[in-house]
Scaffold this motif. Structure first.
Motif, PDB file in Angstrom:
ATOM      1  N   ASP A 213       0.798  -1.235   0.000  1.00 37.39           N
ATOM      2  CA  ASP A 213       0.000   0.000   0.000  1.00 37.39           C
ATOM      3  C   ASP A 213       0.830   1.284   0.000  1.00 37.39           C
ATOM      4  OD1 ASP A 213      -2.488   1.029  -0.308  1.00 37.39           O
ATOM      5  OD2 ASP A 213      -3.002   1.015   1.828  1.00 37.39           O
ATOM      6  N   PHE A 214       2.065   1.220  -0.484  1.00 37.89           N
ATOM      7  CA  PHE A 214       2.945   2.381  -0.588  1.00 37.89           C
ATOM      8  C   PHE A 214       3.392   2.930   0.774  1.00 37.89           C
ATOM      9  CE2 PHE A 214       1.300   3.379  -5.086  1.00 37.89           C
ATOM     10  CZ  PHE A 214       2.510   3.074  -5.692  1.00 37.89           C
ATOM     11  N   THR A 215       3.166   2.173   1.881  1.00 34.26           N
ATOM     12  CA  THR A 215       3.545   2.705   3.201  1.00 34.26           C
ATOM     13  C   THR A 215       4.729   1.927   3.801  1.00 34.26           C
ATOM     14  OG1 THR A 215       2.066   1.237   4.436  1.00 34.26           O
ATOM     15  CG2 THR A 215       1.131   3.330   3.689  1.00 34.26           C
ATOM     16  N   ARG A 216       5.437   2.574   4.729  1.00 33.19           N
ATOM     17  CA  ARG A 216       6.549   1.891   5.425  1.00 33.19           C
ATOM     18  C   ARG A 216       6.031   0.707   6.225  1.00 33.19           C
ATOM     19  NH1 ARG A 216      11.392   5.987   7.129  1.00 33.19           N
ATOM     20  NH2 ARG A 216      11.054   7.342   5.367  1.00 33.19           N
ATOM     21  N   ALA A 217       4.913   0.929   6.953  1.00 35.11           N
ATOM     22  CA  ALA A 217       4.362  -0.138   7.791  1.00 35.11           C
ATOM     23  C   ALA A 217       3.980  -1.336   6.914  1.00 35.11           C
ATOM     24  CB  ALA A 217       3.155   0.384   8.559  1.00 35.11           C
ATOM     25  N   GLY A 218       3.351  -1.041   5.773  1.00 36.50           N
ATOM     26  CA  GLY A 218       2.947  -2.118   4.849  1.00 36.50           C
ATOM     27  C   GLY A 218       4.170  -2.850   4.313  1.00 36.50           C
ATOM     28  N   GLY A 219       5.208  -2.111   3.951  1.00 37.12           N
ATOM     29  CA  GLY A 219       6.427  -2.724   3.420  1.00 37.12           C
ATOM     30  C   GLY A 219       7.066  -3.652   4.438  1.00 37.12           C
ATOM     31  N   LYS A 220       7.105  -3.198   5.673  1.00 36.01           N
ATOM     32  CA  LYS A 220       7.726  -4.001   6.739  1.00 36.01           C
ATOM     33  C   LYS A 220       6.935  -5.298   6.975  1.00 36.01           C
ATOM     34  CE  LYS A 220       9.156  -3.841  11.532  1.00 36.01           C
ATOM     35  NZ  LYS A 220       8.727  -3.422  12.837  1.00 36.01           N
ATOM     36  N   ALA A 221       5.605  -5.147   7.126  1.00 36.68           N
ATOM     37  CA  ALA A 221       4.763  -6.312   7.438  1.00 36.68           C
ATOM     38  C   ALA A 221       4.820  -7.356   6.322  1.00 36.68           C
ATOM     39  CB  ALA A 221       3.324  -5.850   7.672  1.00 36.68           C
ATOM     40  N   VAL A 222       4.738  -6.911   5.075  1.00 35.18           N
ATOM     41  CA  VAL A 222       4.722  -7.876   3.960  1.00 35.18           C
ATOM     42  C   VAL A 222       6.102  -8.511   3.786  1.00 35.18           C
ATOM     43  CG1 VAL A 222       4.290  -8.170   1.485  1.00 35.18           C
ATOM     44  CG2 VAL A 222       2.822  -6.669   2.820  1.00 35.18           C
ATOM     45  N   MET A 223       7.175  -7.735   3.997  1.00 34.80           N
ATOM     46  CA  MET A 223       8.526  -8.310   3.873  1.00 34.80           C
ATOM     47  C   MET A 223       8.749  -9.374   4.941  1.00 34.80           C
ATOM     48  SD  MET A 223      11.077  -8.042   1.804  1.00 34.80           S
ATOM     49  CE  MET A 223      12.514  -9.110   1.779  1.00 34.80           C
ATOM     50  N   GLU A 224       8.205  -9.152   6.137  1.00 41.21           N
ATOM     51  CA  GLU A 224       8.330 -10.175   7.200  1.00 41.21           C
ATOM     52  C   GLU A 224       7.721 -11.494   6.726  1.00 41.21           C
ATOM     53  OE1 GLU A 224       8.242  -7.179  11.096  1.00 41.21           O
ATOM     54  OE2 GLU A 224       6.397  -8.220  10.488  1.00 41.21           O
ATOM     55  N   GLN A 225       6.539 -11.389   6.098  1.00 41.77           N
ATOM     56  CA  GLN A 225       5.880 -12.616   5.588  1.00 41.77           C
ATOM     57  C   GLN A 225       6.713 -13.255   4.490  1.00 41.77           C
ATOM     58  OE1 GLN A 225       1.917 -11.722   4.185  1.00 41.77           O
ATOM     59  NE2 GLN A 225       1.550 -10.364   5.932  1.00 41.77           N
ATOM     60  N   PHE A 226       7.215 -12.422   3.572  1.00 41.83           N
ATOM     61  CA  PHE A 226       8.048 -12.954   2.481  1.00 41.83           C
ATOM     62  C   PHE A 226       9.232 -13.742   3.051  1.00 41.83           C
ATOM     63  CE2 PHE A 226       7.030  -9.333  -0.821  1.00 41.83           C
ATOM     64  CZ  PHE A 226       5.836  -9.957  -1.136  1.00 41.83           C
ATOM     65  N   LEU A 227       9.894 -13.155   4.062  1.00 44.30           N
ATOM     66  CA  LEU A 227      11.096 -13.778   4.617  1.00 44.30           C
ATOM     67  C   LEU A 227      10.767 -15.087   5.325  1.00 44.30           C
ATOM     68  CD1 LEU A 227      12.723 -10.483   5.876  1.00 44.30           C
ATOM     69  CD2 LEU A 227      13.876 -12.105   4.359  1.00 44.30           C
ATOM     70  N   LYS A 228       9.608 -15.135   5.986  1.00 45.27           N
ATOM     71  CA  LYS A 228       9.205 -16.367   6.679  1.00 45.27           C
ATOM     72  C   LYS A 228       8.917 -17.472   5.671  1.00 45.27           C
ATOM     73  CE  LYS A 228       7.318 -14.585  10.916  1.00 45.27           C
ATOM     74  NZ  LYS A 228       6.196 -13.738  11.231  1.00 45.27           N
ATOM     75  N   ALA A 229       8.258 -17.096   4.566  1.00 45.31           N
ATOM     76  CA  ALA A 229       7.787 -18.110   3.607  1.00 45.31           C
ATOM     77  C   ALA A 229       8.843 -18.536   2.587  1.00 45.31           C
ATOM     78  CB  ALA A 229       6.558 -17.574   2.881  1.00 45.31           C
ATOM     79  N   ASN A 230       9.905 -17.711   2.425  1.00 48.64           N
ATOM     80  CA  ASN A 230      10.867 -18.007   1.352  1.00 48.64           C
ATOM     81  C   ASN A 230      12.299 -18.005   1.882  1.00 48.64           C
ATOM     82  OD1 ASN A 230       8.931 -17.710  -1.106  1.00 48.64           O
ATOM     83  ND2 ASN A 230       8.593 -15.881   0.127  1.00 48.64           N
ATOM     84  N   PRO A 231      12.906 -19.193   2.014  1.00 52.36           N
ATOM     85  CA  PRO A 231      14.268 -19.247   2.570  1.00 52.36           C
ATOM     86  C   PRO A 231      15.309 -18.542   1.698  1.00 52.36           C
ATOM     87  CG  PRO A 231      13.494 -21.454   1.897  1.00 52.36           C
ATOM     88  CD  PRO A 231      12.348 -20.520   1.728  1.00 52.36           C
ATOM     89  N   LYS A 232      15.076 -18.480   0.380  1.00 52.04           N
ATOM     90  CA  LYS A 232      16.092 -17.852  -0.489  1.00 52.04           C
ATOM     91  C   LYS A 232      15.477 -16.673  -1.261  1.00 52.04           C
ATOM     92  CE  LYS A 232      19.296 -18.893  -4.316  1.00 52.04           C
ATOM     93  NZ  LYS A 232      18.831 -17.951  -5.314  1.00 52.04           N
ATOM     94  N   ILE A 233      15.763 -15.467  -0.773  1.00 51.91           N
ATOM     95  CA  ILE A 233      15.334 -14.242  -1.487  1.00 51.91           C
ATOM     96  C   ILE A 233      16.600 -13.509  -1.915  1.00 51.91           C
ATOM     97  CG2 ILE A 233      14.154 -12.010  -1.296  1.00 51.91           C
ATOM     98  CD1 ILE A 233      12.315 -13.278   0.819  1.00 51.91           C
ATOM     99  N   ASP A 234      16.758 -13.276  -3.216  1.00 58.20           N
ATOM    100  CA  ASP A 234      17.963 -12.602  -3.717  1.00 58.20           C
ATOM    101  C   ASP A 234      17.727 -11.108  -3.959  1.00 58.20           C
ATOM    102  OD1 ASP A 234      19.540 -15.065  -4.020  1.00 58.20           O
ATOM    103  OD2 ASP A 234      18.034 -15.546  -5.543  1.00 58.20           O
ATOM    104  N   VAL A 235      16.489 -10.765  -4.369  1.00 54.54           N
ATOM    105  CA  VAL A 235      16.213  -9.380  -4.788  1.00 54.54           C
ATOM    106  C   VAL A 235      14.856  -8.934  -4.250  1.00 54.54           C
ATOM    107  CG1 VAL A 235      15.841  -7.859  -6.788  1.00 54.54           C
ATOM    108  CG2 VAL A 235      17.486  -9.736  -6.957  1.00 54.54           C
ATOM    109  N   LEU A 236      14.789  -7.681  -3.801  1.00 54.16           N
ATOM    110  CA  LEU A 236      13.497  -7.059  -3.485  1.00 54.16           C
ATOM    111  C   LEU A 236      13.268  -5.933  -4.480  1.00 54.16           C
ATOM    112  CD1 LEU A 236      11.012  -6.132  -1.808  1.00 54.16           C
ATOM    113  CD2 LEU A 236      12.593  -4.836  -0.372  1.00 54.16           C
ATOM    114  N   PHE A 237      12.127  -5.964  -5.161  1.00 49.10           N
ATOM    115  CA  PHE A 237      11.703  -4.816  -5.982  1.00 49.10           C
ATOM    116  C   PHE A 237      10.511  -4.185  -5.270  1.00 49.10           C
ATOM    117  CE2 PHE A 237       8.945  -3.416  -9.746  1.00 49.10           C
ATOM    118  CZ  PHE A 237       9.530  -2.158  -9.777  1.00 49.10           C
ATOM    119  N   ALA A 238      10.701  -2.968  -4.734  1.00 46.18           N
ATOM    120  CA  ALA A 238       9.620  -2.263  -4.024  1.00 46.18           C
ATOM    121  C   ALA A 238       9.141  -1.113  -4.903  1.00 46.18           C
ATOM    122  CB  ALA A 238      10.133  -1.725  -2.685  1.00 46.18           C
TER     123      ALA A 238
END
Ligand code: AHR
Length: 334
Positions: A213-238
């Motif tokens: 949703d273009f917000t810092r809080a949204g970015g943080k919360a969704v990235m936490e989920q991404f990191l939990k669900a995916n052991p190998k993340i090489d790139v973030l495109f925000a």
């Protein structure tokens, strides 16, 4: 009724009709000089502006630019903050129509669903200018012009940079994507441009994509989920700096080093984003300029004067690497 009474009544009627005609004539000459309209009778052009909200550093800079430029241009600004809700924007536009402002400008939260209210403005004879984000209306006569960035290009430039950086990769490169507000033009277009560009390298794969949703809080919360669900993340495109900045917290908390363990690409180039890039926590930013105020006021004056304006006014933008951010930061205005 006596003859005298009739005569008085007739004279009274003529006076009322004459006053009515005079008032109608004045109203037809311009909205800002009559008692009924939005202006305070000072002869200034009255601009009703509906802003998306205050969701990001970019938006704050955009709001400041519009307020400062309106004051400098001698335009009376009626400003409304829609708090990222389309229904609030529609309500604000209807209020502007009721107040008979001279020109309406707005930055649409989402692309769809504007035809009815734009038609109401057109029927009221009030010209509309789209700023920053466009709408998907088929009827282009509903607005005069659209001033803003090429969001597809911003996504494409981000993707092209990544393709170049990963040209020697021999295995899969896993990308997670933080999308902007669902249904908004920048979210739709940046996603499209990025996907088209990374198609050039089959190793590049978007393994998760969700809105922050273009917000810092949204970015943080969704990235936490991404990191939990995916052991190998090489790139973030925000899709913007703010979501990238929020994601930095999640990445650090997960024990990873942003900018090294995970390559981070964002869009906007606001000061905080540029600082993260100069510090090595971000890797690349495609610029999206919020400084639309001066150009918007020029367009407002022209459409109010009945002059023709180009259907599309595109903002000039660039991209930044870490070294370029270090050089540009001292003079960054927003
Ligand atoms: O419409 C422009 C986008 O909206 C900016 O990239 C983002 O930061 C803002 O909220």
């Amino acid at each position: 009724m006596s003859r005298m009474g009739n005569a008085i009544t007739r004279r009274g009627f003529v006076t009322v009709v004459a006053a009515g005609l005079l008032a109608t004539g004045l109203a037809a000459c311009g909205n800002s000089d009559t008692g009924d309209d939005a202006g305070d009778g000072n002869g200034k052009i009255v601009l009703g502006f509906s802003q998306v909200g205050a969701e990001s550093g970019w938006r704050t800079a955009n709001t400041n630019s519009i307020k400062e430029s309106a004051a400098a241009a001698g335009i009376e600004l009626k400003f409304d903050d829609a708090q990222q809700k389309q229904e609030n924007q529609i309500k604000a536009i209807r209020n502007f129509i009721q107040q008979k402002v001279d020109v309406i400008a707005f930055s649409p939260v989402v692309e769809s669903g504007w035809d009815t209210v734009l038609k109401e403005a057109k029927d009221a004879g009030i010209p509309v200018i789209l700023t920053d984000r466009s709408v998907d209306s088929a009827d282009k006569s509903l607005y005069q012009t659209f001033i803003g960035s090429d969001f597809v290009k911003e996504g494409r430039l981000s993707g092209e940079w990544l393709v170049e950086q990963t040209k020697n990769a021999t295995g899969p490169v896993n990308i997670v994507e933080l999308q902007g507000t669902t249904g908004s033009a920048p979210a739709n277009d940046r996603k499209k441009g990025f996907a088209e560009a990374i198609a050039a390298n089959p190793n590049l794969k978007i393994i998760a994509s969700q809105t922050g949703d273009f917000t810092r809080a949204g970015g943080k919360a969704v990235m936490e989920q991404f990191l939990k669900a995916n052991p190998k993340i090489d790139v973030l495109f925000a899709h913007n700096d703010d979501m990238g900045l929020g994601a930095l917290e999640a990445i650090t908390a997960a024990g990873k080093v942003p900018g090294k363990d995970i390559t981070i690409i964002t869009i906007d180039a606001v000061k905080d984003g540029m600082q993260a890039l100069a510090d090595g926590r971000f890797n690349f930013i495609a610029e999206c300029s919020p400084l639309l105020g001066d150009q918007l006021m020029e367009l407002v004056k022209k459409v109010h004067a009945g002059e023709s304006v180009p259907a599309r006014v595109e903002t000039e933008e660039t991209t930044f690497t870490q070294e370029q951010a270090k050089a540009a930061l001292p003079n960054r205005k927003y």
